[in-house]
Design a protein around this motif. Structure first.
Motif, PDB file in Angstrom:
ATOM      1  N   HIS A  84       0.818  -1.213   0.000  1.00  0.00           N
ATOM      2  CA  HIS A  84       0.000   0.000   0.000  1.00  0.00           C
ATOM      3  C   HIS A  84       0.851   1.261   0.000  1.00  0.00           C
ATOM      4  O   HIS A  84       0.628   2.181  -0.765  1.00  0.00           O
ATOM      5  CB  HIS A  84      -0.913   0.016   1.225  1.00  0.00           C
ATOM      6  CG  HIS A  84      -2.042  -0.947   1.128  1.00  0.00           C
ATOM      7  ND1 HIS A  84      -3.252  -0.610   0.609  1.00  0.00           N
ATOM      8  CD2 HIS A  84      -2.134  -2.254   1.463  1.00  0.00           C
ATOM      9  CE1 HIS A  84      -4.050  -1.664   0.640  1.00  0.00           C
ATOM     10  NE2 HIS A  84      -3.391  -2.670   1.155  1.00  0.00           N
TER      11      HIS A  84
ATOM     12  N   LYS B 180       3.933   1.705  -3.052  1.00  0.00           N
ATOM     13  CA  LYS B 180       3.514   2.131  -4.389  1.00  0.00           C
ATOM     14  C   LYS B 180       3.182   3.624  -4.405  1.00  0.00           C
ATOM     15  O   LYS B 180       3.475   4.311  -5.375  1.00  0.00           O
ATOM     16  CB  LYS B 180       2.314   1.317  -4.881  1.00  0.00           C
ATOM     17  CG  LYS B 180       2.138   1.481  -6.384  1.00  0.00           C
ATOM     18  CD  LYS B 180       1.158   0.528  -7.005  1.00  0.00           C
ATOM     19  CE  LYS B 180       0.989   0.882  -8.482  1.00  0.00           C
ATOM     20  NZ  LYS B 180      -0.176   0.283  -9.094  1.00  0.00           N
ATOM     21  N   ASN B 181       2.606   4.110  -3.325  1.00  0.00           N
ATOM     22  CA  ASN B 181       2.332   5.544  -3.248  1.00  0.00           C
ATOM     23  C   ASN B 181       3.617   6.347  -3.092  1.00  0.00           C
ATOM     24  O   ASN B 181       3.756   7.422  -3.662  1.00  0.00           O
ATOM     25  CB  ASN B 181       1.402   5.843  -2.074  1.00  0.00           C
ATOM     26  CG  ASN B 181      -0.040   5.602  -2.422  1.00  0.00           C
ATOM     27  OD1 ASN B 181      -0.652   6.401  -3.091  1.00  0.00           O
ATOM     28  ND2 ASN B 181      -0.571   4.469  -2.001  1.00  0.00           N
TER      29      ASN B 181
ATOM     30  N   VAL C 121       2.946   4.433 -12.389  1.00  0.00           N
ATOM     31  CA  VAL C 121       2.700   4.244 -10.963  1.00  0.00           C
ATOM     32  C   VAL C 121       1.402   4.896 -10.526  1.00  0.00           C
ATOM     33  O   VAL C 121       0.632   4.332  -9.756  1.00  0.00           O
ATOM     34  CB  VAL C 121       3.884   4.812 -10.139  1.00  0.00           C
ATOM     35  CG1 VAL C 121       3.589   4.711  -8.662  1.00  0.00           C
ATOM     36  CG2 VAL C 121       5.144   4.048 -10.463  1.00  0.00           C
TER      37      VAL C 121
ATOM     38  N   PRO D  97      -2.200   6.221 -11.330  1.00  0.00           N
ATOM     39  CA  PRO D  97      -3.267   6.183 -12.329  1.00  0.00           C
ATOM     40  C   PRO D  97      -3.885   7.556 -12.585  1.00  0.00           C
ATOM     41  O   PRO D  97      -4.515   7.762 -13.609  1.00  0.00           O
ATOM     42  CB  PRO D  97      -4.293   5.248 -11.704  1.00  0.00           C
ATOM     43  CG  PRO D  97      -4.003   5.262 -10.251  1.00  0.00           C
ATOM     44  CD  PRO D  97      -2.528   5.463 -10.136  1.00  0.00           C
ATOM     45  N   ARG D  98      -3.701   8.486 -11.666  1.00  0.00           N
ATOM     46  CA  ARG D  98      -4.320   9.798 -11.839  1.00  0.00           C
ATOM     47  C   ARG D  98      -3.653  10.602 -12.946  1.00  0.00           C
ATOM     48  O   ARG D  98      -4.228  11.529 -13.482  1.00  0.00           O
ATOM     49  CB  ARG D  98      -4.247  10.583 -10.531  1.00  0.00           C
ATOM     50  CG  ARG D  98      -5.251  10.113  -9.517  1.00  0.00           C
ATOM     51  CD  ARG D  98      -4.902  10.611  -8.146  1.00  0.00           C
ATOM     52  NE  ARG D  98      -3.644  10.046  -7.683  1.00  0.00           N
ATOM     53  CZ  ARG D  98      -3.194  10.176  -6.447  1.00  0.00           C
ATOM     54  NH1 ARG D  98      -3.864  10.852  -5.573  1.00  0.00           N
ATOM     55  NH2 ARG D  98      -2.048   9.630  -6.096  1.00  0.00           N
TER      56      ARG D  98
ATOM     57  N   ARG E 104      -2.589   9.540 -15.945  1.00  0.00           N
ATOM     58  CA  ARG E 104      -2.913   9.134 -17.310  1.00  0.00           C
ATOM     59  C   ARG E 104      -4.001   9.973 -17.954  1.00  0.00           C
ATOM     60  O   ARG E 104      -3.952  10.253 -19.138  1.00  0.00           O
ATOM     61  CB  ARG E 104      -3.345   7.667 -17.315  1.00  0.00           C
ATOM     62  CG  ARG E 104      -2.203   6.757 -17.690  1.00  0.00           C
ATOM     63  CD  ARG E 104      -2.557   5.320 -17.469  1.00  0.00           C
ATOM     64  NE  ARG E 104      -1.848   4.812 -16.324  1.00  0.00           N
ATOM     65  CZ  ARG E 104      -2.060   3.611 -15.810  1.00  0.00           C
ATOM     66  NH1 ARG E 104      -2.983   2.827 -16.315  1.00  0.00           N
ATOM     67  NH2 ARG E 104      -1.373   3.195 -14.785  1.00  0.00           N
ATOM     68  N   LEU E 105      -4.995  10.358 -17.156  1.00  0.00           N
ATOM     69  CA  LEU E 105      -6.106  11.085 -17.753  1.00  0.00           C
ATOM     70  C   LEU E 105      -5.746  12.525 -18.062  1.00  0.00           C
ATOM     71  O   LEU E 105      -6.167  13.070 -19.063  1.00  0.00           O
ATOM     72  CB  LEU E 105      -7.300  11.052 -16.807  1.00  0.00           C
ATOM     73  CG  LEU E 105      -7.974   9.683 -16.694  1.00  0.00           C
ATOM     74  CD1 LEU E 105      -9.130   9.744 -15.742  1.00  0.00           C
ATOM     75  CD2 LEU E 105      -8.449   9.210 -18.060  1.00  0.00           C
TER      76      LEU E 105
END
Lengths: 336, 339
Positions: free
Chosen positions: B255, B258-259, B332, B334-335, B337-338
Motif C-alpha cells: 500500500h 507504491k504511493n 505508478v 493512475p491519476r 494518465r487522464l
C-alpha cells in the motif's frame, strides 16, 4: 432488545496517549453494549473521544503511543479485544468488525483499482478463489447500488465521486459480512442529498445483513434519522445514554439539552430569535476540572458540580452523569 | 499510454532545438578558435582552424549542420576508416570522417564520447542501484519503527554520514581500503586509483568508488525517503487497509510503497543525467577517464568541438530522463494518465 445478549460489550474503556506534554486520557471509563441489528449513535463535539472509542475497539491507534486502562474490556466473541495479540486482532478486523471512515476522498488507496481493494479484504478473510472473489466484489458493488459494477471494478478511486467512493467503502466493509460495522462520521464529507442516500443504504443493509452499526457523528439530524440508541459523550466521558426517543424528547443532561437546542429550527415561533449556542469551549484534556467536566459551560452549575464529579447513574433505563438531571416535563426555560 | 509518450516526445523537440541554439550561441560569444590558439597564433593557422571546424560559415548553416550530426548520430558512429587508420598509424584518413578534437590530436569527438561513457556508467549505475535499494530499505525500516530506538539510530547515522565531506570519504577510502590493505595485508583487492576496461577488472577499480558514492548519497536519500514514507504512513488509506485486516508488512510494502514511489521516482530520475556525466570528483581522485572528466578537460583546454558535443548530448539525456520520469509517473500513478 435487552433480552438478547449484546454482540459487543465495552466495559470501563480508558484510552490514554503518551504525548510530549505527558499522558493524556482521551477516553475515560466508557461502557456500553451493542446488540445485533441495532444502530447505536455516538455523538459529541470534536475531541470528545468518539473517534478514539471506535479506533480503540478496532485497535487502530498507534501501539507505541497508546495505553489502555487496566480495567478496559472490549468483549466480543468471548474475547477481550483490548488484550488479544495483534495476530488475532487481524482476524477480527474486516471480518467480524469492519469500519468506514469520514473521508471517502482519501480513505481509498489512490494507486490501486477498486477491484483490487475489494479483493484484498476477501483474500484475508474468505476461502474464495480469485474468480469467486471477483464475483463477490461485483455483487457487493451492486448491493451498494453502484451502476455498472463490472466496469467500475477496474477503475481507480479518482474516477469516482465522493458518494460513490463512500459506497465502495461500505461495500468493502460489508463484503466479509461483519457482525459490527463502525461508521466514523460516514456522511460528514458528503453533501446533503448524497448523505441521505448513504444513510438510507446503511439502514437497508443493516436489516438485510443483520449487522450492528455503531454510528459516530456530531450531526444530531443524522442520529435522529437512523439510530435506535444514543450515547452522548463529553470530554472523554459518557454523559448520557438512552433510546432515541428519550434523548430527543426527554434529555436529562443539561449538555444534551443544550445540544438539541442549538439545532436551527424553522417556523413562525422561532422567527427572529437568536439561535441558542453553548457558551465556552470543551476543556483541554490536560486541564480537566476536578468536578463535573461540563461545569464551566453549564447554566445549572452549583457548588457540588465544582467539588465532585457526578457518577453515571441509571435512571429507570437510561443513564445520566449529572448531579441535577432535568426532570421529565421540565422544559427548556430552566436551561435558557 | 503510447500516445502519451509520443506526445511528450513531440513536445520536447522544440525544447531541444532551443537548448542547442542557446548552447551554440553561448559557446561562440568568445571566439573559440582564438581562445584555443592563443595570442601568438598566425593568421593562416587561425583561418585554417576556423575552416576545418566550419566556423567560418554563417551561424544558421552551422546550426543545421550540428543538428544534422546530432539527429543522425553521426558523432557517435564508428567510421570505417578509423579502424584502418589506426592500423596504418596515420591520422590523415581520420580527418575526413568525424570531427576531431582540438587538444587531443588524432581522436575524434565520437571516440572521446564512446570511451568515456563506459567508465562513467560503470561507476554511477551500480552506485545508484546500491543507494536506491539500501536507502529504500532503511527508510522503510525507519518509518516502520518511527520514533523508536532503531529509527533514531538510523537517522543519527544518516545525518552523521551526510555531514562528512565527500572528499574525506575519498581520501580515507583510498588510504584505508586501498593503500593500507595493499601494504599491510598484501590484499590487492581495491586499486588506489586507475581504470582498465573489462568486466573482470570492474571490482578492482570501480567497487571502491561505487561504495564511497553509495555511502555519501545514502544519508541524503534515506532521510528523504523516510520523510516520504512517514508522510504516506499517516494517510487515511493506511488506516483503511489496517481496518481490513492487512498485515503491517503488506501495508508497508504494497500500500505504502507504491504511493511513495511517486516522489521517489522524481528524485531518482532527476539524478539520471548526472549519472551519465559521472561524478567529477570521483573521476578526478580515482583517475577514471569518465565523461565528467572529459567535459572538464575539454573546457580547461579550450577544446571547442568536444565541449559543444558533450553539452549537447548531456542536454539530450536530460530531456529523455524528464520524459522517462513522466512515463514512470503514469505507470505508478493512475491519476496522471487522464490529465
Amino acid at each position: 432488545m435487552s433480552e438478547r445478549a449484546p454482540i459487543l460489550e465495552v466495559r470501563n474503556l480508558s484510552t490514554s496517549f503518551k504525548t510530549d506534554q505527558g499522558v493524556v486520557t482521551a477516553v475515560d471509563d466508557v461502557s456500553f453494549d451493542l446488540y445485533a441489528g441495532e444502530t447505536l449513535g455516538i455523538v459529541g463535539e470534536s475531541g470528545c473521544g468518539k473517534t478514539v472509542t471506535s479506533k480503540s475497539i478496532m485497535r487502530l491507534l498507534p501501539d507505541h503511543l497508546t495505553i489502555y486502562g487496566p480495567e478496559s474490556r472490549i468483549l466480543f466473541d468471548d474475547k477481550n479485544l483490548a488484550q488479544i495479540p495483534e495476530r488475532e486482532m487481524r482476524d477480527v478486523r474486516g471480518a467480524r468488525i469492519a469500519m468506514i471512515f469520514q473521508e471517502p476522498m482519501t480513505s481509498l488507496n489512490p494507486v490501486f483499482t477498486i477491484g483490487w481493494q475489494l479483493d484484498e479484504a476477501l483474500k484475508y478473510h474468505t476461502d474464495l478463489d480469485r474468480a469467486g472473489r471477483r464475483e463477490k466484489s461485483i455483487e457487493m458493488l451492486r448491493l451498494v447500488e453502484i451502476p455498472n459494477p463490472e466496469k467500475r471494478i477496474s477503475e481507480y478511486p479518482h474516477q469516482l465521486s465522493g458518494g460513490m467512493r463512500q459506497r465502495v467503502m461500505i461495500a468493502m466493509a460489508l463484503s466479509c459480512e461483519p457482525d459490527v460495522l463502525i461508521a466514523d462520521e460516514p456522511t460528514t464529507a458528503l453533501d446533503v442529498t448524497i448523505q441521505a442516500q448513504i444513510l438510507q443504504l446503511m439502514g437497508e443493509l443493516k436489516t438485510r445483513l443483520d449487522t450492528a452499526i455503531m454510528l459516530i457523528t456530531h450531526d444530531l439530524g443524522v442520529v435522529a434519522q437512523v439510530c435506535d440508541r444514543v450515547l452522548v459523550m463529553y470530554a472523554g466521558r459518557v454523559i448520557e445514554e438512552g433510546t432515541i426517543r428519550d434523548i430527543f424528547h426527554r434529555p436529562r443532561h443539561p449538555y444534551t439539552r443544550a445540544l438539541l437546542d442549538s439545532i436551527p429550527k424553522s417556523g413562525k415561533r422561532e422567527h427572529g430569535k437568536p439561535l441558542p449556542t453553548i457558551p465556552g469551549i470543551v476543556p483541554s484534556l490536560f486541564e480537566l476540572p476536578p468536578g463535573c467536566r461540563f461545569q464551566e459551560r453549564c447554566a445549572l452549575k452549583e457548588e457540588r458540580c465544582v467539588d465532585e464529579e457526578p457518577r453515571l447513574e441509571d435512571h429507570e433505563g437510561w443513564q445520566v452523569r449529572c448531579h441535577f438531571p432535568l426532570e421529565i416535563g421540565e422544559v427548556a426555560e430552566e436551561v435558557r | 499510454m503510447w500516445t502519451y509518450i509520443l506526445r511528450r516526445l513531440l513536445y520536447s523537440i522544440p525544447v531541444y532545438l532551443g537548448i542547442v541554439l542557446l548552447l551554440m550561441a553561448c559557446l561562440r560569444v568568445n571566439d573559440p578558435v582564438a581562445g584555443f590558439l592563443g595570442k601568438g597564433a598566425s593568421e593562416e593557422a587561425y583561418q585554417a582552424k576556423k575552416e576545418s571546424m566550419g566556423l567560418d560559415r554563417p551561424f544558421v548553416v552551422q546550426y543545421f549542420d550540428f543538428l544534422r550530426q546530432l539527429v543522425t548520430f553521426e558523432f557517435i558512429k564508428v567510421p570505417d576508416e578509423e579502424v584502418t587508420a589506426s592500423e596504418d598509424g596515420g591520422a590523415a584518413v581520420l580527418r575526413s570522417r568525424g570531427i576531431e578534437s582540438w587538444s587531443q590530436e588524432g581522436r575524434t569527438v565520437g571516440q572521446i564520447l564512446r570511451e568515456s561513457i563506459i567508465p562513467s556508467i560503470s561507476i554511477t549505475v551500480p552506485a545508484l542501484c546500491f543507494t536506491l535499494l539500501i536507502s529504500i530499505v532503511i527508510a522503510l525500516l525507519s518509518a516502520y519503527y518511527r520514533g523508536r530506538l532503531p529509527d533514531k539510530l538510523m537517522m543519527v547515522s544518516a545525518v552523521l554520514g551526510m555531514s562528512i565531506s565527500f572528499l574525506v570519504y575519498i581520501i580515507f577510502g583510498q588510504y584505508w581500503a586501498a593503500y593500507l590493505l595493499n601494504q599491510k595485508l598484501e590484499l590487492e583487492f581495491f586499486a588506489v586509483q586507475g581504470y582498465e576496461p573489462g568486466a573482470a577488472n570492474w571490482a578492482h577499480y570501480c567497487l571502491l568508488p561505487v561504495l564511497i558514492s553509495t555511502i555519501v548519497a545514502m544519508g541524503y536519500d534515506t532521510r528523504f525517503y523516510r520523510a516520504v514514507m512517514v508522510e504516506e504512513s499517516g494517510r487515511d488509506y493506511i488506516i483503511t487497509a489496517r481496518a481490513k485486516g492487512s498485515t503491517k508488512r503488506k501495508i508497508m510494502f504494497v500500500h505504502m510503497l507504491k504511493n511513495a514511489m511517486i516522489p521517489i521516482i522524481t528524485r531518482v530520475m532527476s539524478t539520471l543525467p548526472f549519472l551519465v556525466m559521472g561524478s567529477i570528483l570521483l573521476e578526478m581522485y580515482f583517475n577514471i577517464p569518465g565523461m565528467g572528466r572529459a567535459l572538464l578537460d575539454s573546457i580547461f583546454s579550450n577544446d571547442f568541438p568536444v565541449t559543444q558535443m558533450l553539452v549537447a548530448v548531456f542536454a539530450g539525456i536530460f530531456l529523455v530522463s524528464v520524459i522517462l520520469t513522466d512515463v514512470f509517473y503514469a505507470l505508478v500513478d493512475p491519476r496522471v494518465r487522464l490529465s
